[in-house]
Design an enzyme around this catalytic site. Structure first.
Site, PDB file in Angstrom:
ATOM      1  N   LEU A  18      -0.588   3.800  -0.374  1.00 40.44           N
ATOM      2  CA  LEU A  18      -0.707   4.542   0.872  1.00 40.44           C
ATOM      3  C   LEU A  18      -1.983   4.065   1.557  1.00 40.44           C
ATOM      4  O   LEU A  18      -3.011   3.883   0.893  1.00 40.44           O
ATOM      5  CB  LEU A  18      -0.774   6.052   0.630  1.00 40.44           C
ATOM      6  CG  LEU A  18       0.491   6.735   0.094  1.00 40.44           C
ATOM      7  CD1 LEU A  18       0.215   8.210  -0.167  1.00 40.44           C
ATOM      8  CD2 LEU A  18       1.655   6.570   1.052  1.00 40.44           C
ATOM      9  N   ASP A  19      -1.904   3.880   2.872  1.00 40.44           N
ATOM     10  CA  ASP A  19      -3.098   3.377   3.560  1.00 40.44           C
ATOM     11  C   ASP A  19      -4.195   4.433   3.548  1.00 40.44           C
ATOM     12  O   ASP A  19      -3.979   5.595   3.167  1.00 40.44           O
ATOM     13  CB  ASP A  19      -2.761   2.935   4.986  1.00 40.44           C
ATOM     14  CG  ASP A  19      -2.121   4.044   5.796  1.00 40.44           C
ATOM     15  OD1 ASP A  19      -2.742   5.114   5.910  1.00 40.44           O
ATOM     16  OD2 ASP A  19      -0.996   3.842   6.300  1.00 40.44           O
ATOM     17  N   VAL A  20      -5.366   4.046   3.968  1.00 45.13           N
ATOM     18  CA  VAL A  20      -6.537   4.897   3.841  1.00 45.13           C
ATOM     19  C   VAL A  20      -6.409   6.172   4.650  1.00 45.13           C
ATOM     20  O   VAL A  20      -6.996   7.216   4.299  1.00 45.13           O
ATOM     21  CB  VAL A  20      -7.805   4.106   4.247  1.00 45.13           C
ATOM     22  CG1 VAL A  20      -7.769   3.741   5.731  1.00 45.13           C
ATOM     23  CG2 VAL A  20      -9.075   4.851   3.901  1.00 45.13           C
TER      24      VAL A  20
END
Length: 412
Positions: free
Chosen positions: A275-277
């Site tokens: 999952l991206d930041v």
């Protein structure tokens, strides 16, 4: 005349003697002839056996049982009862209609429930953790068993030899790619010889493996499956230093590992997918490489559900544009479903429920961007049949059960 009268008297006397009701006096009885006894005759001692006892009929407990003087008499209605056979003070057995006093006292003082066993919470926790990771792995045979029994176990139940790079990654030495670099650099020895082939098949229980001079433990750590509610500002890798890694959230878990699993090496944890930041929500953390490969590969067609909070108003054309899909990395990706959620009084922004199955990089963000909308927040709430628990706070994790793993399509 005198002679005739005497004859008549004699005949009358003889006729009276012939009647059966009369008997002669002892001096007039005729004397029978007796066999003369001589000195040469034999003498016999004749005795007779007592008569055989007659068989007695079976006793009738209603009428034939004789009670002792201390017991109560039979009920007047003749009901059937079972007598008690007890030994009296004189040492003899006797019948009585009521049970002995010591038995009644023992039944009155007896406890009808089994005492509860004290449960050690640490041992119970350890058992639950090991049951999740090793649900399908049989316990190794004891050393007291015969060689034939141990050989049968090794041939049928022990895990087969695995690739050297996979064993190093499972032992927590490094990632799969990092383990291959260590092998190519000549820092890994197997049974005293340097091994430069990552695909070499080894068995940690039998082979002696050293990495940079340190012995690899024979026992590999148990498989661990955790569900994390990822907060914003964390990345899913550990190589970059600009952002904090989600693995930093498991420091307390690894510190308490030795107390919960004494004698077992610590697992090397990594995330299943990414999952991206800026994205929050459900992400799986494990040390099982096969499980991670199965869930993260696009061919698994595992559905993932996201809740996207949108800046601005969402029109019908926006929903149509998202449902038509967009091209990502040269592949046209179409979502499984798009739904506009009803407004909530405490939320001013619109929310979309978007379900995808391919899991391409930034797929949901690209779908919304291609429709002309801007995402304010994005959260993943479901993977397969497992939904993020509503009471799981940000940065917290929960151990997955076997039913949760099956809900995500994993068969161990």
């Amino acid at each position: 005349m005198g002679a005739l009268s005497s004859l008549h008297h004699v005949s009358t006397s003889l006729s009276l003697l012939t009647k059966p009701s009369l008997s002669l006096p002892p001096f007039l009885r005729p004397i029978r002839s007796l066999t003369p006894i001589t000195s040469s005759s034999l003498q016999f001692n004749i005795t007779f056996a007592p008569p055989s006892p007659k068989p007695r009929p079976p006793p009738n407990l209603k009428t034939d049982v004789v009670l002792d003087s201390e017991s109560s008499p039979l009920p007047p209605n003749g009901q059937f009862f079972i007598p008690w056979i007890v030994r009296g003070e004189d040492g003899n057995l006797k019948f009585q209609a009521h049970p002995p006093a010591h038995l009644i006292n023992a039944l009155a003082d007896a406890k009808t429930q089994n005492p509860k066993k004290k449960v050690n919470k640490a041992a119970k926790k350890k058992k639950e953790v090991s049951a999740v990771g090793n649900a399908s792995v049989a316990d190794p045979p004891s050393k007291q068993l015969s060689k034939a029994a141990r050989r049968f176990y090794n041939e049928n139940f022990r895990d087969p030899p695995q690739r050297l790079s996979k064993v190093l990654a499972a032992a927590g030495v490094a990632s799969r790619r990092g383990s291959e670099e260590l092998i190519f650099d000549g820092k890994v020895t197997v049974n005293g010889s340097v091994c430069n082939a990552p695909q070499t098949r080894v068995d940690p229980a039998k082979d002696i493996i050293y990495v940079s001079g340190n012995r690899l433990p024979k026992r590999l750590p148990p498989k661990v499956y955790l569900a994390l509610n990822k907060p914003k500002g964390y990345i899913c890798s550990s190589g970059e230093k600009e952002f904090r890694s989600v693995l930093d959230l498991f420091e307390d878990y690894l510190k308490s590992w030795d107390k919960i699993n004494p004698g077992s090496p610590k697992p090397r944890l990594f995330t299943v997918g990414r999952l991206d930041v800026a994205t929050t929500g459900l992400i799986i953390v494990t040390n099982d490489g096969d499980f991670a490969q199965k869930l993260s590969h696009p061919s698994s067609n595992l559905r993932k559900e996201y809740i996207a909070t949108i800046d601005g108003e969402v029109k019908k054309r926006h929903l149509i544009a998202i449902s038509e899909g967009t091209e990502i990395e040269g592949i046209h990706c179409i979502p499984d479903s798009v739904e506009l959620l009803p407004r909530q009084p405490d939320l001013s922004r619109a929310r979309l429920r978007i379900v995808v199955h391919e899991g391409r990089n930034h797929e949901v963000r690209e779908l919304v961007k291609n429709a002309g909308l801007k995402i304010h927040a994005l959260k993943r709430v479901r993977i397969g049949g497992f939904r993020l628990p509503a009471d799981l706070g940000l940065g917290k994790h929960v151990e997955l059960k076997q039913s949760d793993l099956r809900a995500m399509g994993w068969k161990s």
